[in-house]
Write a protein that holds these residues in place. Structure first.
Motif, PDB file in Angstrom:
ATOM      1  N   PRO A 278       1.491  -1.275  -0.105  1.00 18.38           N
ATOM      2  CA  PRO A 278      -0.226   0.201  -0.231  1.00 18.38           C
ATOM      3  C   PRO A 278       0.608   1.453   0.121  1.00 18.38           C
ATOM      4  N   LEU A 279       0.826   1.690  -0.958  1.00 21.13           N
ATOM      5  CA  LEU A 279       1.172   3.336  -1.195  1.00 21.13           C
ATOM      6  C   LEU A 279       1.209   4.239  -0.327  1.00 21.13           C
ATOM      7  N   GLY A 280       0.032   3.829   1.090  1.00 20.67           N
ATOM      8  CA  GLY A 280      -0.006   5.299   1.721  1.00 20.67           C
ATOM      9  C   GLY A 280      -0.600   6.505   1.518  1.00 20.67           C
ATOM     10  N   ASP A 281      -1.129   7.587   2.195  1.00 21.16           N
ATOM     11  CA  ASP A 281      -2.129   8.498   2.607  1.00 21.16           C
ATOM     12  C   ASP A 281      -1.555   9.309   1.506  1.00 21.16           C
ATOM     13  N   GLY A 282      -0.107   9.865   1.982  1.00 26.18           N
ATOM     14  CA  GLY A 282       0.414  10.405   0.958  1.00 26.18           C
ATOM     15  C   GLY A 282       0.814  10.081  -0.699  1.00 26.18           C
ATOM     16  N   TYR A 283       0.526   9.379  -0.889  1.00 21.47           N
ATOM     17  CA  TYR A 283       0.677   8.907  -2.275  1.00 21.47           C
ATOM     18  C   TYR A 283      -0.888   9.004  -3.227  1.00 21.47           C
ATOM     19  N   ASP A 284      -2.113   8.928  -1.832  1.00 19.71           N
ATOM     20  CA  ASP A 284      -3.416   9.082  -1.840  1.00 19.71           C
ATOM     21  C   ASP A 284      -3.403  10.319  -2.878  1.00 19.71           C
ATOM     22  N   LYS A 285      -3.032  10.882  -1.895  1.00 18.90           N
ATOM     23  CA  LYS A 285      -3.432  12.160  -1.750  1.00 18.90           C
ATOM     24  C   LYS A 285      -3.149  13.027  -3.126  1.00 18.90           C
ATOM     25  N   LYS A 286      -1.644  13.324  -3.150  1.00 15.92           N
ATOM     26  CA  LYS A 286      -0.930  13.435  -4.303  1.00 15.92           C
ATOM     27  C   LYS A 286      -1.756  12.908  -5.731  1.00 15.92           C
ATOM     28  N   THR A 287      -1.803  12.081  -6.050  1.00 16.64           N
ATOM     29  CA  THR A 287      -3.476  11.349  -7.503  1.00 16.64           C
ATOM     30  C   THR A 287      -3.871  12.247  -7.377  1.00 16.64           C
ATOM     31  N   ILE A 288      -4.835  12.124  -5.951  1.00 20.50           N
ATOM     32  CA  ILE A 288      -6.193  13.051  -6.195  1.00 20.50           C
ATOM     33  C   ILE A 288      -6.063  14.500  -6.794  1.00 20.50           C
TER      34      ILE A 288
ATOM     35  N   ASP B  72     -11.227  10.486  -4.810  1.00 18.86           N
ATOM     36  CA  ASP B  72     -10.464   9.561  -4.048  1.00 18.86           C
ATOM     37  C   ASP B  72      -9.978   8.656  -4.306  1.00 18.86           C
ATOM     38  N   ALA B  73      -8.577   8.202  -4.196  1.00 17.32           N
ATOM     39  CA  ALA B  73      -7.547   6.945  -4.704  1.00 17.32           C
ATOM     40  C   ALA B  73      -7.021   6.168  -3.460  1.00 17.32           C
ATOM     41  N   THR B  74      -6.714   4.757  -3.714  1.00 22.47           N
ATOM     42  CA  THR B  74      -5.678   4.048  -2.377  1.00 22.47           C
ATOM     43  C   THR B  74      -5.296   3.261  -3.361  1.00 22.47           C
ATOM     44  N   THR B  75      -3.462   3.713  -2.974  1.00 19.09           N
ATOM     45  CA  THR B  75      -2.501   3.421  -4.314  1.00 19.09           C
ATOM     46  C   THR B  75      -2.133   2.225  -4.125  1.00 19.09           C
ATOM     47  N   HIS B  76      -1.452   1.597  -4.884  1.00 18.24           N
ATOM     48  CA  HIS B  76      -0.766   0.244  -4.243  1.00 18.24           C
ATOM     49  C   HIS B  76       0.323  -0.160  -5.402  1.00 18.24           C
ATOM     50  N   ARG B  77       1.178  -0.803  -4.972  1.00 18.82           N
ATOM     51  CA  ARG B  77       2.055  -1.107  -6.087  1.00 18.82           C
ATOM     52  C   ARG B  77       2.769  -2.956  -5.661  1.00 18.82           C
ATOM     53  N   ILE B  78       2.808  -3.436  -6.859  1.00 17.52           N
ATOM     54  CA  ILE B  78       3.261  -4.981  -7.046  1.00 17.52           C
ATOM     55  C   ILE B  78       4.055  -4.856  -7.339  1.00 17.52           C
TER      56      ILE B  78
ATOM     57  N   GLU C  50      -2.106   1.937  10.152  1.00 22.05           N
ATOM     58  CA  GLU C  50      -0.733   2.140  10.057  1.00 22.05           C
ATOM     59  C   GLU C  50      -0.956   2.844   8.447  1.00 22.05           C
ATOM     60  N   ASP C  51      -0.477   3.519   7.799  1.00 23.32           N
ATOM     61  CA  ASP C  51      -1.065   3.623   6.437  1.00 23.32           C
ATOM     62  C   ASP C  51      -1.291   2.810   5.067  1.00 23.32           C
ATOM     63  N   ASN C  52       0.155   2.215   5.544  1.00 21.71           N
ATOM     64  CA  ASN C  52       0.703   0.889   4.446  1.00 21.71           C
ATOM     65  C   ASN C  52       0.503  -0.274   4.413  1.00 21.71           C
TER      66      ASN C  52
ATOM     67  N   VAL D 285      -7.968  -8.497   8.813  1.00 21.37           N
ATOM     68  CA  VAL D 285      -7.698  -6.959   9.377  1.00 21.37           C
ATOM     69  C   VAL D 285      -7.964  -5.853   8.365  1.00 21.37           C
ATOM     70  N   VAL D 286      -8.208  -4.965   9.095  1.00 27.20           N
ATOM     71  CA  VAL D 286      -8.860  -3.382   8.510  1.00 27.20           C
ATOM     72  C   VAL D 286      -8.043  -2.600   8.757  1.00 27.20           C
ATOM     73  N   GLY D 287      -7.874  -1.406   7.329  1.00 25.93           N
ATOM     74  CA  GLY D 287      -7.425  -1.049   7.688  1.00 25.93           C
ATOM     75  C   GLY D 287      -7.324   0.547   6.867  1.00 25.93           C
ATOM     76  N   ARG D 288      -6.578   1.216   6.282  1.00 28.44           N
ATOM     77  CA  ARG D 288      -6.437   2.815   5.704  1.00 28.44           C
ATOM     78  C   ARG D 288      -7.717   2.857   5.554  1.00 28.44           C
ATOM     79  N   LEU D 289      -8.920   3.244   6.648  1.00 26.41           N
ATOM     80  CA  LEU D 289     -10.557   3.637   6.967  1.00 26.41           C
ATOM     81  C   LEU D 289     -10.219   4.753   6.704  1.00 26.41           C
ATOM     82  N   LYS D 290     -11.111   5.755   5.772  1.00 28.73           N
ATOM     83  CA  LYS D 290     -11.261   7.127   5.674  1.00 28.73           C
ATOM     84  C   LYS D 290     -11.957   7.765   5.331  1.00 28.73           C
ATOM     85  N   GLN D 291     -12.410   8.703   5.644  1.00 32.50           N
ATOM     86  CA  GLN D 291     -13.909   9.326   4.817  1.00 32.50           C
ATOM     87  C   GLN D 291     -13.545  10.168   4.187  1.00 32.50           C
TER      88      GLN D 291
END
Lengths: 356, 356, 356, 356
Positions: C198-208, C233-239, D291-293, D312-318
């Motif tokens: 998961p790329l996390g909040d920072g990456y999600d936000k810059k995408t949006i 909204d965006a939920t970002t990941h890398r594989i 944790e956001d990742n 496991v649930v995460g990245r919960l966001k409004q």
């Protein structure tokens, strides 16, 4: 200028079939004229093919209809390329050869028929003459020529240079092979994710057997040891790479042998295809890399011109006075299959076997 | 019953550190008492660790605070396990040894100090006595003992059985190693997706060098050839497996040698840890698999009891009268690092080196 | 006929740099004339580059020397392509623009300067006029134009078609991105083997944020809802894929909206690059696939002509009367970076911004 | 204390079968007594099984003989666990139920029989009473209970908490699933190396259909919107992870809804298994990660106690006032199959359905 040869590709939607299609689309005188498939007869090639190679399906091919593997529909076909799977290939290829078609086969079924060439154009081109014997013996107008197993070629091409010029006593090869060598669906994903798949005794043995036959047909500049006194072995594996067989070889000699001489021999290695300037012949069949972390599968498998036709050899090392090591990387579906098949067709054309 | 030993684990959040934590949590008399980290000092271990192994962080460890690598805070620590990275490890380990701590190191920095053991408990346990020399020479109350590189162990353990019982003249090893051996962040993903990463001359050489030292310390039942006349080589690679180093070895001999005798010797191989029934000693250091498609990394790396402490050897084959082949699989962070370190601590305990 | 433009590529050995080199080598009027690198200055490009793309390093480029990023050496350079990493890019790009160079940047540093275009040639070509404002305000003879984050483009191109023609109220995007988007060494292998990162909040936000700016600059055929009332909204990941960002989008509307209308709008979508027949413009910026198991990263990322310039959209579905779903696949280093940069340069050429 | 239940595991060498074997070996009152296989009848389980899970085959199981799927040989068996593949499962399960055996099935064949429970013990335990109806209607002494598709469970467990407590209007799920969900040989390697495999309409639909049935059986604290007015969708994929389905869900509501309330509801979520302290019930069915990742497949799939039983649930966001996002991670062969089956058996035991 050569007359155009119309080619039928059997198993045209398979992993080797697509490389035949891709390479022949740009070929100067062999053209993909008939695409034979199985599950997808009647559909446009571009719709049904799984194009597991570079680029996209060539435009001129996209709408060609996939057709049945039926000689009666192939009146104007000049040559058959057959990358059919083991077991299926044998009888089909015989049928075509009997009817007068030249068949270039990448399948194992006829590789050990004594009157069928197992041909690598740079290594044992003179074995093409077995075709005459084959035709006479079987009373066929057509013929079958085979290319060796991709894994065997990755070892046999560099080893043939060594064996013909140095007093080699043994070669011990460890292979790390790609998935495309097993076709599709081929290897289950759970066998190669976070895993190495040993290919087992059967695969080890067939690799050794093919290398042995190829070396037995090489013209040598040294006359000992005899091949029967040379120890050959292979330990084979598959991992999660898409294309490219990587092989590590330890080679032993009867007397002190300088790895630099071997490097030089490989660098200078040329064969009939180079002399004849065949269109699919790479300038150098073996490219030497000096960097100690090369060849790498991702970066070096497309080496040579046409891409994928040169084997890359590296990590050459003097292990002891009578022993060296090298690694080789071969593009298994190009040099090891489709490209090898096309180069073979070109050689046979030069030798007159494809004249009507 | 043994008194409890309190252990400090340096680099406790690293890939070897976590195996120390996991294994010691269940150890009968060595307990994880001090978890030293670097970037994460002051935080609960369970929050900061990347638990790249089986299961979850043990409950009793989850809330332990990560602490600095500071001897002054380790008054009640009895033993130091140091899987610190090359370069960082050396001076830290010396500092601890000087202050009286026994240090078991998985790092390369002191592996070739002539007075520092490079110890595999089943293979060269008698080299523990170098500790006495080390203490005297350096005027230390503590000491450093090292364990070999994981890659070297995967080859050296089976080769030590061969070298001590058969007239081995050469061993040529190809390794296909996992990512965890390089730590985290370690190997970039683009180096191993659809690729094989050759590790290059440096890695090849250090593997050979360590195998050579280990073999030089083995007690032999045959007295020739001398080690200096034995040819050793390694060709090393990494691929996208998480844990488990897989190695293919070709071994040559001075005289006819029966692979079944070698299999028997490996099967029967036991060492001091087994004789002493050390808690982390597997019943059999080497497990033989008869199936020709095993060992497989995913399925066999956790072999033995404790899991990961047995090496799995398979694909044993008579290549020629004077040559054999085998493959081995070692869990690099267990037998090749943390497990080996704990087994070493147990051996030293038995030998009296851990008494206060 | 256009005059030839000599291009400097900064970061020419990087993952985007190599695509610039590859594509410009075949470009009708922009030529790779200056390859700037960092660690490899003075060496032949072909020796130091990690060619993580199709084919081999072009022959004409192989021996070009890698040079420093120094404007004083670039007298005859007409245009700068800058795929430099975040932080490093900003000041360098300003320096070049000040000295009179047109700079096309794939870096984030200037993407939100109000006088710097964030340009997708098919989507917001009119924002090129910000260059005039930029030059005036900053008193520069040169200028900076940026292209958006690859991830943002994969969403923004199809969403711009929807947003400009339908009463979109929300778009919720899940991305599954490839490794090359993070550069080299980039993502550690242990983060993506048998894992999803998961790329996390920072990456999600810059995408949006980038999608939002792009949509704000689209010319619309509907005038509601206002962008500020659209939920993005965006939920970002890398594989562990090498190239190709795959994105799943759920889109909601104010009123009943027919997915077939949306499919039609995407199919028919053309922009200035197509009208102007720019050399790097694909015939269709968005290709629709009807097969329910496509697009697939391996097979579809090179779509379009030039390869990799078309986004592939598929799995279009009416989820409810006011909601649809689609997936898109973008070649992140081509359309999402180098190809987008070259197309931008062509557009600016047409608009006269590249005249001396 | 409970009487011991002897369990037969059908398909015991499969990917779900091995988890049954592993978990039951340590179960307080259900014991693996009969291992039914297909290709491997008569052979020791330890020899033929592909142990694609943690650790090694339990010692007590290693030598158990694999037996045929024949009720006549199962006289002393108390319960049948059936992770047989679709199509094969249906008739076999009916046969066993008819003969008086309680059958817990992980197969799809009977999931939509109106008198067969589709049971997640924490979510719809009261549907166990369908067994009475089933027995009466079919005149069976035994019965069939099914567990839902792993993919559906990963969404349905957290969504059931939301749906029962908040005015949910829609849920849009993107799944990134692991290979083990497709069994062995399952997914061809060439489908997932450097690729993402879209699972297509069929898989999307069955996921939605199962989630819908589960939600229809949840006891709600809110009474609108009705389920038929809730929009549900799924876009499904598989990638090269071994175990663990990762799912991203966007959820919309009729009115303003605080994501923290949802987080709280998930955190506090307990069901009958927790109240009854069933041995396989995790303390918390849903674990929240801040944790956001995270969650990450490699690190979090074994969460809970027993390992793998907590989602496991995460990245919960409004996302907006009436919309939220979360991701969930479920161990597909544990919570999503074998563990869910065992927990179901425990619940039925408590409810008296397993008394002779």
């Amino acid at each position: 200028m050569r007359r155009t040869l119309k080619a039928a590709i059997l198993g045209a939607t398979g992993l080797v079939g697509i490389e035949y299609v891709r390479m022949l689309t740009e070929h100067p005188y062999i053209k993909p004229a008939y695409l034979a498939g199985k599950g997808s007869v009647g559909k446009p090639y571009g719709e049904v093919v799984r194009w597991q190679t570079v680029g996209q399906v060539p435009k001129e091919i996209r709408d060609m209809e996939v057709k049945p593997t039926d000689p009666k529909l192939m009146d104007d076909v000049d040559i058959i390329f057959s990358p059919l799977p083991q077991g299926a290939a044998g009888p089909v290829e015989e049928q075509f050869a009997k009817l007068g078609f030249p068949v270039i086969s990448n399948s194992p079924d006829h590789r050990f028929d004594p009157d069928v060439p197992l041909l690598i154009p740079e290594v044992n081109p003179h074995t093409a003459s077995l075709i005459d014997e084959q035709r006479k013996k079987r009373d066929w107008k057509g013929f079958i020529v085979t290319t060796p197993l991709c894994t065997a070629q990755g070892a046999a091409i560099p080893l043939s240079v060594i064996f013909s010029n140095f007093k080699m006593t043994g070669a011990y090869v460890t292979t790390i092979q790609s998935l495309s060598g097993a076709g599709y669906p081929g290897i289950p994903s759970l066998d190669v994710v976070d895993n190495i798949l040993p290919l087992g005794d059967g695969y080890d043995k067939k690799t050794i057997r093919e290398v042995t036959r190829i070396l037995s047909e090489v013209k040598r500049n040294v006359d000992e040891p005899k091949l029967q006194d040379v120890s050959l072995d292979a330990t084979t594996h598959r991992i999660a790479t898409v294309h490219g067989h990587y092989e590590v070889a330890y080679v032993t000699f009867k007397e002190d042998t300088d790895v630099n001489k071997i490097k030089e021999a490989m660098t200078n290695f040329r064969g009939e295809p180079q002399d004849l300037k065949l269109p699919t012949a790479p300038e150098k069949p073996i490219l030497i890399t000096e960097e100690d972390n090369r060849p790498q599968v991702y970066f070096d498998r497309w080496s040579g011109d046409p891409p994928g036709m040169s084997i890359v050899v590296g990590r050459l090392k003097q292990v002891n006075q009578k022993g060296i090591r090298f690694v080789s990387l071969i593009h298994n579906t190009i040099r090891g299959a489709a490209g090898g098949g096309i180069l073979t067709a070109e050689l046979l054309t030069e030798k007159g076997y494809l004249e009507k």
